[in-house]
Design a protein around this motif. Structure first.
Motif, PDB file in Angstrom:
ATOM      1  N   ALA B  86       3.618  13.593   3.126  1.00  0.00           N
ATOM      2  CA  ALA B  86       4.760  14.481   3.232  1.00  0.00           C
ATOM      3  C   ALA B  86       5.251  14.828   1.833  1.00  0.00           C
ATOM      4  O   ALA B  86       4.993  14.102   0.877  1.00  0.00           O
ATOM      5  CB  ALA B  86       5.874  13.803   4.026  1.00  0.00           C
ATOM      6  N   PRO B  87       5.955  15.966   1.703  1.00  0.00           N
ATOM      7  CA  PRO B  87       6.556  16.270   0.399  1.00  0.00           C
ATOM      8  C   PRO B  87       7.570  15.198   0.016  1.00  0.00           C
ATOM      9  O   PRO B  87       8.295  14.693   0.862  1.00  0.00           O
ATOM     10  CB  PRO B  87       7.226  17.627   0.639  1.00  0.00           C
ATOM     11  CG  PRO B  87       7.312  17.779   2.108  1.00  0.00           C
ATOM     12  CD  PRO B  87       6.171  17.026   2.682  1.00  0.00           C
ATOM     13  N   GLY B  88       7.604  14.863  -1.232  1.00  0.00           N
ATOM     14  CA  GLY B  88       8.508  13.808  -1.684  1.00  0.00           C
ATOM     15  C   GLY B  88       7.958  12.423  -1.464  1.00  0.00           C
ATOM     16  O   GLY B  88       8.707  11.454  -1.443  1.00  0.00           O
ATOM     17  N   TRP B  89       6.637  12.290  -1.305  1.00  0.00           N
ATOM     18  CA  TRP B  89       6.060  10.976  -1.000  1.00  0.00           C
ATOM     19  C   TRP B  89       6.168  10.030  -2.181  1.00  0.00           C
ATOM     20  O   TRP B  89       6.151   8.807  -1.998  1.00  0.00           O
ATOM     21  CB  TRP B  89       4.609  11.114  -0.577  1.00  0.00           C
ATOM     22  CG  TRP B  89       3.732  11.698  -1.643  1.00  0.00           C
ATOM     23  CD1 TRP B  89       3.548  13.013  -1.894  1.00  0.00           C
ATOM     24  CD2 TRP B  89       2.939  10.992  -2.581  1.00  0.00           C
ATOM     25  NE1 TRP B  89       2.685  13.177  -2.939  1.00  0.00           N
ATOM     26  CE2 TRP B  89       2.295  11.958  -3.375  1.00  0.00           C
ATOM     27  CE3 TRP B  89       2.693   9.652  -2.830  1.00  0.00           C
ATOM     28  CZ2 TRP B  89       1.433  11.606  -4.403  1.00  0.00           C
ATOM     29  CZ3 TRP B  89       1.828   9.297  -3.852  1.00  0.00           C
ATOM     30  CH2 TRP B  89       1.217  10.275  -4.633  1.00  0.00           C
ATOM     31  N   VAL B  90       6.277  10.583  -3.409  1.00  0.00           N
ATOM     32  CA  VAL B  90       6.360   9.707  -4.579  1.00  0.00           C
ATOM     33  C   VAL B  90       7.577   8.794  -4.478  1.00  0.00           C
ATOM     34  O   VAL B  90       7.527   7.615  -4.843  1.00  0.00           O
ATOM     35  CB  VAL B  90       6.405  10.556  -5.859  1.00  0.00           C
ATOM     36  CG1 VAL B  90       6.497   9.674  -7.080  1.00  0.00           C
ATOM     37  CG2 VAL B  90       5.179  11.440  -5.931  1.00  0.00           C
ATOM     38  N   TRP B  91       8.688   9.348  -3.952  1.00  0.00           N
ATOM     39  CA  TRP B  91       9.894   8.536  -3.806  1.00  0.00           C
ATOM     40  C   TRP B  91       9.663   7.384  -2.832  1.00  0.00           C
ATOM     41  O   TRP B  91      10.108   6.262  -3.095  1.00  0.00           O
ATOM     42  CB  TRP B  91      11.054   9.405  -3.319  1.00  0.00           C
ATOM     43  CG  TRP B  91      11.488  10.385  -4.331  1.00  0.00           C
ATOM     44  CD1 TRP B  91      11.169  11.709  -4.369  1.00  0.00           C
ATOM     45  CD2 TRP B  91      12.285  10.124  -5.483  1.00  0.00           C
ATOM     46  NE1 TRP B  91      11.727  12.294  -5.474  1.00  0.00           N
ATOM     47  CE2 TRP B  91      12.424  11.343  -6.173  1.00  0.00           C
ATOM     48  CE3 TRP B  91      12.891   8.980  -5.995  1.00  0.00           C
ATOM     49  CZ2 TRP B  91      13.142  11.442  -7.351  1.00  0.00           C
ATOM     50  CZ3 TRP B  91      13.613   9.084  -7.156  1.00  0.00           C
ATOM     51  CH2 TRP B  91      13.733  10.301  -7.828  1.00  0.00           C
ATOM     52  N   GLY B  92       8.975   7.677  -1.730  1.00  0.00           N
ATOM     53  CA  GLY B  92       8.719   6.615  -0.756  1.00  0.00           C
ATOM     54  C   GLY B  92       7.890   5.496  -1.341  1.00  0.00           C
ATOM     55  O   GLY B  92       8.215   4.310  -1.201  1.00  0.00           O
ATOM     56  N   VAL B  93       6.790   5.869  -2.025  1.00  0.00           N
ATOM     57  CA  VAL B  93       5.938   4.834  -2.614  1.00  0.00           C
ATOM     58  C   VAL B  93       6.690   4.066  -3.696  1.00  0.00           C
ATOM     59  O   VAL B  93       6.581   2.838  -3.811  1.00  0.00           O
ATOM     60  CB  VAL B  93       4.652   5.478  -3.165  1.00  0.00           C
ATOM     61  CG1 VAL B  93       3.805   4.448  -3.866  1.00  0.00           C
ATOM     62  CG2 VAL B  93       3.858   6.117  -2.040  1.00  0.00           C
ATOM     63  N   GLY B  94       7.494   4.783  -4.480  1.00  0.00           N
ATOM     64  CA  GLY B  94       8.281   4.102  -5.510  1.00  0.00           C
ATOM     65  C   GLY B  94       9.254   3.097  -4.915  1.00  0.00           C
ATOM     66  O   GLY B  94       9.393   1.977  -5.413  1.00  0.00           O
ATOM     67  N   MET B  95       9.915   3.507  -3.805  1.00  0.00           N
ATOM     68  CA  MET B  95      10.826   2.578  -3.135  1.00  0.00           C
ATOM     69  C   MET B  95      10.086   1.341  -2.650  1.00  0.00           C
ATOM     70  O   MET B  95      10.576   0.210  -2.764  1.00  0.00           O
ATOM     71  CB  MET B  95      11.493   3.265  -1.941  1.00  0.00           C
ATOM     72  CG  MET B  95      12.678   4.101  -2.261  1.00  0.00           C
ATOM     73  SD  MET B  95      13.969   3.173  -3.052  1.00  0.00           S
ATOM     74  CE  MET B  95      14.379   2.046  -1.747  1.00  0.00           C
ATOM     75  N   ALA B  96       8.853   1.546  -2.101  1.00  0.00           N
ATOM     76  CA  ALA B  96       8.077   0.403  -1.608  1.00  0.00           C
ATOM     77  C   ALA B  96       7.747  -0.546  -2.743  1.00  0.00           C
ATOM     78  O   ALA B  96       7.843  -1.778  -2.599  1.00  0.00           O
ATOM     79  CB  ALA B  96       6.798   0.895  -0.934  1.00  0.00           C
ATOM     80  N   VAL B  97       7.363   0.010  -3.913  1.00  0.00           N
ATOM     81  CA  VAL B  97       7.051  -0.853  -5.058  1.00  0.00           C
ATOM     82  C   VAL B  97       8.286  -1.640  -5.487  1.00  0.00           C
ATOM     83  O   VAL B  97       8.208  -2.848  -5.772  1.00  0.00           O
ATOM     84  CB  VAL B  97       6.498  -0.001  -6.218  1.00  0.00           C
ATOM     85  CG1 VAL B  97       6.378  -0.837  -7.474  1.00  0.00           C
ATOM     86  CG2 VAL B  97       5.156   0.582  -5.844  1.00  0.00           C
ATOM     87  N   VAL B  98       9.435  -0.965  -5.513  1.00  0.00           N
ATOM     88  CA  VAL B  98      10.671  -1.666  -5.902  1.00  0.00           C
ATOM     89  C   VAL B  98      10.982  -2.790  -4.914  1.00  0.00           C
ATOM     90  O   VAL B  98      11.331  -3.916  -5.302  1.00  0.00           O
ATOM     91  CB  VAL B  98      11.846  -0.654  -5.977  1.00  0.00           C
ATOM     92  CG1 VAL B  98      13.166  -1.382  -6.124  1.00  0.00           C
ATOM     93  CG2 VAL B  98      11.638   0.299  -7.125  1.00  0.00           C
ATOM     94  N   ILE B  99      10.829  -2.495  -3.611  1.00  0.00           N
ATOM     95  CA  ILE B  99      11.109  -3.523  -2.591  1.00  0.00           C
ATOM     96  C   ILE B  99      10.195  -4.722  -2.789  1.00  0.00           C
ATOM     97  O   ILE B  99      10.637  -5.886  -2.774  1.00  0.00           O
ATOM     98  CB  ILE B  99      10.921  -2.921  -1.184  1.00  0.00           C
ATOM     99  CG1 ILE B  99      12.051  -1.952  -0.849  1.00  0.00           C
ATOM    100  CG2 ILE B  99      10.871  -4.013  -0.128  1.00  0.00           C
ATOM    101  CD1 ILE B  99      11.834  -1.198   0.418  1.00  0.00           C
ATOM    102  N   PHE B 100       8.900  -4.455  -3.012  1.00  0.00           N
ATOM    103  CA  PHE B 100       7.984  -5.582  -3.186  1.00  0.00           C
ATOM    104  C   PHE B 100       8.311  -6.372  -4.443  1.00  0.00           C
ATOM    105  O   PHE B 100       8.243  -7.608  -4.457  1.00  0.00           O
ATOM    106  CB  PHE B 100       6.538  -5.100  -3.244  1.00  0.00           C
ATOM    107  CG  PHE B 100       5.576  -6.211  -3.535  1.00  0.00           C
ATOM    108  CD1 PHE B 100       5.379  -7.222  -2.611  1.00  0.00           C
ATOM    109  CD2 PHE B 100       4.893  -6.273  -4.740  1.00  0.00           C
ATOM    110  CE1 PHE B 100       4.520  -8.260  -2.875  1.00  0.00           C
ATOM    111  CE2 PHE B 100       4.030  -7.302  -5.011  1.00  0.00           C
ATOM    112  CZ  PHE B 100       3.840  -8.299  -4.074  1.00  0.00           C
ATOM    113  N   ALA B 101       8.687  -5.658  -5.505  1.00  0.00           N
ATOM    114  CA  ALA B 101       9.021  -6.368  -6.748  1.00  0.00           C
ATOM    115  C   ALA B 101      10.222  -7.279  -6.541  1.00  0.00           C
ATOM    116  O   ALA B 101      10.218  -8.448  -6.962  1.00  0.00           O
ATOM    117  CB  ALA B 101       9.300  -5.355  -7.861  1.00  0.00           C
ATOM    118  N   VAL B 102      11.238  -6.772  -5.855  1.00  0.00           N
ATOM    119  CA  VAL B 102      12.453  -7.583  -5.654  1.00  0.00           C
ATOM    120  C   VAL B 102      12.153  -8.796  -4.779  1.00  0.00           C
ATOM    121  O   VAL B 102      12.504  -9.947  -5.121  1.00  0.00           O
ATOM    122  CB  VAL B 102      13.570  -6.718  -5.029  1.00  0.00           C
ATOM    123  CG1 VAL B 102      14.728  -7.581  -4.604  1.00  0.00           C
ATOM    124  CG2 VAL B 102      14.024  -5.667  -6.001  1.00  0.00           C
TER     125      VAL B 102
END
Lengths: 103, 166
Positions: B86-102
């Motif tokens: 979907a458009p704006g998918w970079v934000w979704g993947v970035g959020m997932a990386v942040v969640i995993f990091a935390v």
């Protein structure tokens, strides 16, 4: 790294993968698969804490997972029915083409 | 950590990643089934036999078949050349990386986690059945009601519309 930490890390990894898929794929069915992966990550946490926690022996963690699996099955059935109804009305299963409520 | 757990974790993670990234939707559903089988094996290894078999029955048996049916009914199995994200998918993947990091940081640095593995709890299916019929009988009934409601609701939602309606 202890076994408990290994389980928790795997669970976090599964949750992140499911989340990324659920919010970034276009197809609605892929979003549903991502949600199932996130639910499974939560179940793995329950089992890991039940196995390695200090108050092992009871069946509390197992029961929670069994009920969570039942609820997830109900959620999958209703979600797929919604997707099929959506496809019948709009002839698409892509989430970004469904914008009847967009302002 | 035992090598068995590492292998199972790798299989589960790779299958989950494949389920989220492949282009062909039927392949995605099958990769998801492989991921659930890996999780069931991990449950078995963690001494939760009943949950492991319930996972195989419900997820690999029912949910995967249901999803394959939905893919075929919505004709999503045909591969198109459109974008799969979907458009704006970079934000979704970035959020997932942040969640995993935390979460990963919290898991690795939390002082409250038990360091030594406790003794493996021995729970038989008989004990689970006894608990389901005594201590957890109200949740069991509620889940029964929920499944009935979900069954009826799914049928009503997916019913064919009457003639003449859009």
């Amino acid at each position: 790294m202890t076994p408990l930490q290994g389980c928790l890390l795997l669970s976090a990894l599964l949750f992140a993968v499911g989340f990324a898929g659920a919010v970034s794929r276009r197809n609605a069915i892929l979003a549903l698969i991502g949600i199932e992966l996130m639910l499974n990550a939560a179940n793995l946490n329950f089992i890991a804490f039940w196995r390695y926690g200090e108050h092992g022996g009871g069946t509390g963690g197992l029961m929670f997972v069994v009920f969570a699996i039942a609820v997830a099955a109900a959620e999958a059935a209703v979600g797929l029915a919604l997707i099929i109804a959506l496809y019948r009305h709009l002839k698409t299963a892509n989430l970004d083409e469904v914008k009847g409520l967009k302002g | 950590m035992s090598p068995v757990f590492i292998i199972l974790a790798l299989v589960t993670f790779m299958a989950a990643a494949a389920a989220m990234t492949l282009r062909h939707l039927v392949h995605c559903a099958l990769a998801m089934a492989v991921s659930f089988v890996g999780l069931a094996a991990i449950y078995l290894q963690l001494n939760a036999q009943f949950v492991g078999f319930a996972q195989v029955l419900v997820y690999v048996g029912a949910v995967a078949i249901l999803i394959v049916f939905a893919i075929l009914l919505t004709r999503s199995g045909e591969v198109s050349n459109d974008s799969i994200v979907a458009p704006g998918w970079v934000w979704g993947v970035g959020m997932a990386v942040v969640i995993f990091a935390v979460i990963g940081w919290a898991v690795l640095n939390s002082p409250g986690l038990p360091v030594e593995a406790a003794e493996a709890p021995e729970v038989t299916v008989r004990q689970i059945g006894n608990d389901l019929m005594t201590r957890y009988v109200v949740p069991l009934e509620v889940v029964g009601c929920l499944l009935t409601a979900a069954l009826i609701g799914a049928v009503v939602i997916a019913l064919r519309d009457r003639e003449g309606e859009p």
